[in-house]
Scaffold this motif. Structure first.
Motif, PDB file in Angstrom:
ATOM      1  N   SER A  21       0.847  -1.199   0.000  1.00 26.60           N
ATOM      2  CA  SER A  21       0.000   0.000   0.000  1.00 26.60           C
ATOM      3  C   SER A  21       0.872   1.236   0.000  1.00 26.60           C
ATOM      4  CB  SER A  21      -0.891   0.023   1.248  1.00 26.60           C
ATOM      5  OG  SER A  21      -1.768  -1.075   1.278  1.00 26.60           O
ATOM      6  N   ILE A  23       0.238   5.464   0.734  1.00 22.78           N
ATOM      7  CA  ILE A  23      -0.644   6.597   1.016  1.00 22.78           C
ATOM      8  C   ILE A  23       0.100   7.886   0.665  1.00 22.78           C
ATOM      9  CG2 ILE A  23      -1.908   7.852   2.790  1.00 22.78           C
ATOM     10  CD1 ILE A  23      -2.311   5.237   4.240  1.00 22.78           C
ATOM     11  N   SER A  25      -0.031  12.152   0.525  1.00 24.96           N
ATOM     12  CA  SER A  25      -0.658  13.359   1.047  1.00 24.96           C
ATOM     13  C   SER A  25       0.073  14.574   0.524  1.00 24.96           C
ATOM     14  CB  SER A  25      -0.665  13.349   2.577  1.00 24.96           C
ATOM     15  OG  SER A  25       0.661  13.285   3.068  1.00 24.96           O
ATOM     16  N   ASP A  30      -5.803  12.848  -7.557  1.00 26.79           N
ATOM     17  CA  ASP A  30      -6.474  12.611  -8.839  1.00 26.79           C
ATOM     18  C   ASP A  30      -5.683  13.151 -10.024  1.00 26.79           C
ATOM     19  OD1 ASP A  30     -10.001  12.993  -7.930  1.00 26.79           O
ATOM     20  OD2 ASP A  30      -8.357  11.862  -7.045  1.00 26.79           O
ATOM     21  N   ARG A  72      -5.797   1.670  -7.539  1.00 22.36           N
ATOM     22  CA  ARG A  72      -5.749   2.906  -6.764  1.00 22.36           C
ATOM     23  C   ARG A  72      -7.151   3.255  -6.273  1.00 22.36           C
ATOM     24  NH1 ARG A  72      -3.340   7.411 -10.386  1.00 22.36           N
ATOM     25  NH2 ARG A  72      -4.049   8.788  -8.689  1.00 22.36           N
ATOM     26  N   ASP A  73      -7.183   3.892  -5.125  1.00 21.81           N
ATOM     27  CA  ASP A  73      -8.437   4.393  -4.565  1.00 21.81           C
ATOM     28  C   ASP A  73      -8.272   5.898  -4.403  1.00 21.81           C
ATOM     29  OD1 ASP A  73     -10.608   5.158  -3.028  1.00 21.81           O
ATOM     30  OD2 ASP A  73     -10.583   3.349  -1.807  1.00 21.81           O
ATOM     31  N   ASN A  74      -8.799   6.647  -5.336  1.00 23.08           N
ATOM     32  CA  ASN A  74      -8.608   8.098  -5.311  1.00 23.08           C
ATOM     33  C   ASN A  74      -9.299   8.756  -4.125  1.00 23.08           C
ATOM     34  OD1 ASN A  74      -7.044   7.832  -7.573  1.00 23.08           O
ATOM     35  ND2 ASN A  74      -8.480   8.834  -8.973  1.00 23.08           N
ATOM     36  N   ALA A  75     -10.333   8.137  -3.621  1.00 27.74           N
ATOM     37  CA  ALA A  75     -11.019   8.692  -2.453  1.00 27.74           C
ATOM     38  C   ALA A  75     -10.163   8.584  -1.195  1.00 27.74           C
ATOM     39  CB  ALA A  75     -12.344   7.980  -2.242  1.00 27.74           C
ATOM     40  N   LYS A  76      -9.241   7.625  -1.204  1.00 20.38           N
ATOM     41  CA  LYS A  76      -8.383   7.402  -0.039  1.00 20.38           C
ATOM     42  C   LYS A  76      -6.940   7.809  -0.289  1.00 20.38           C
ATOM     43  CE  LYS A  76     -11.115   3.528   1.761  1.00 20.38           C
ATOM     44  NZ  LYS A  76     -11.098   2.092   2.162  1.00 20.38           N
ATOM     45  N   ASN A  77      -6.669   8.396  -1.467  1.00 17.29           N
ATOM     46  CA  ASN A  77      -5.292   8.791  -1.808  1.00 17.29           C
ATOM     47  C   ASN A  77      -4.318   7.622  -1.645  1.00 17.29           C
ATOM     48  OD1 ASN A  77      -6.438  11.310  -2.097  1.00 17.29           O
ATOM     49  ND2 ASN A  77      -4.846  12.386  -0.965  1.00 17.29           N
ATOM     50  N   THR A  78      -4.733   6.453  -2.062  1.00 19.46           N
ATOM     51  CA  THR A  78      -3.952   5.250  -1.807  1.00 19.46           C
ATOM     52  C   THR A  78      -3.748   4.439  -3.085  1.00 19.46           C
ATOM     53  OG1 THR A  78      -4.827   5.149   0.443  1.00 19.46           O
ATOM     54  CG2 THR A  78      -3.789   3.157  -0.410  1.00 19.46           C
ATOM     55  N   TYR A  80      -2.163   0.656  -4.506  1.00 21.04           N
ATOM     56  CA  TYR A  80      -1.919  -0.705  -4.052  1.00 21.04           C
ATOM     57  C   TYR A  80      -1.149  -1.492  -5.117  1.00 21.04           C
ATOM     58  CZ  TYR A  80      -5.825   0.522  -0.984  1.00 21.04           C
ATOM     59  OH  TYR A  80      -6.649   1.144  -0.088  1.00 21.04           O
TER      60      TYR A  80
END
Length: 126
Positions: A21, A23, A25, A30, A72-78, A80
Motif C-alpha cells: 500500500s 498513502i 498526502s 487525482d 488505486r483508490d482516489n477517495a483514499k489517496n492510496t 496498491y
C-alpha cells in the motif's frame, strides 16, 4: 509538503502473496499518475507497474505480468500493488512514486515521476 509512504513489505516464501500500500498526502491525488518501481541488489531500479490518474490504464513489466495487479483508490489517496505467485527474483525494495498526469496513460520512466517514497522491502525466500 508531499508525503509518499509505502507499507506492506515482508518476508514471504516463494509462491506466496503480498499486498503493498502507498498513502500519498500533500497533493491532489487525482491529478497524478502513480507507479511502483523496484531495486534489487546489484541491479538498476526498474518500473514494475504504473496506473493512470483514473486507474483506467495500466502498465506491467513483462516479469510481473499476470502475477501483479496495480489499483488505486482516489477517495483514499492510496495506491496498491497486489503481488501473487512471488518468486525469489521479486526480492527488492519497492518504491511508490507519483508524477503529474499528462494524459490518459502512465509512463515507465523514472523522470516522469516527481515524488518518491522511502521504499518497502520485499524478500521472497526459495
Amino acid at each position: 509538503q508531499v508525503q509518499v509512504v509505502e507499507s506492506g513489505g515482508d518476508l514471504v516464501q516463494a509462491g506466496g502473496s503480498l499486498n503493498l500500500s502507498c498513502i500519498v498526502s500533500g497533493l491532489n491525488f487525482d491529478d497524478y499518475a502513480m507507479a511502483w518501481f523496484r531495486r534489487s541488489p546489484g541491479k538498476e531500479r526498474e518500473a514494475v507497474s504504473c496506473t493512470s490518474w483514473s486507474g483506467a490504464w495500466s502498465y506491467y513489466a513483462d516479469s510481473v505480468k499476470g502475477r501483479f495487479t496495480i489499483t488505486r483508490d482516489n477517495a483514499k489517496n492510496t495506491l496498491y500493488l497486489q503481488m501473487n505467485s512471488l518468486k525469489p527474483e521479486d526480492t527488492a525494495t519497492y518504491y511508490c512514486v507519483a508524477g503529474e498526469s499528462n494524459g490518459s496513460e502512465c509512463g515507465e520512466n523514472e523522470y516522469e515521476y516527481t515524488y518518491w517514497g522511502q521504499g518497502t522491502q520485499v524478500t521472497v525466500s526459495s
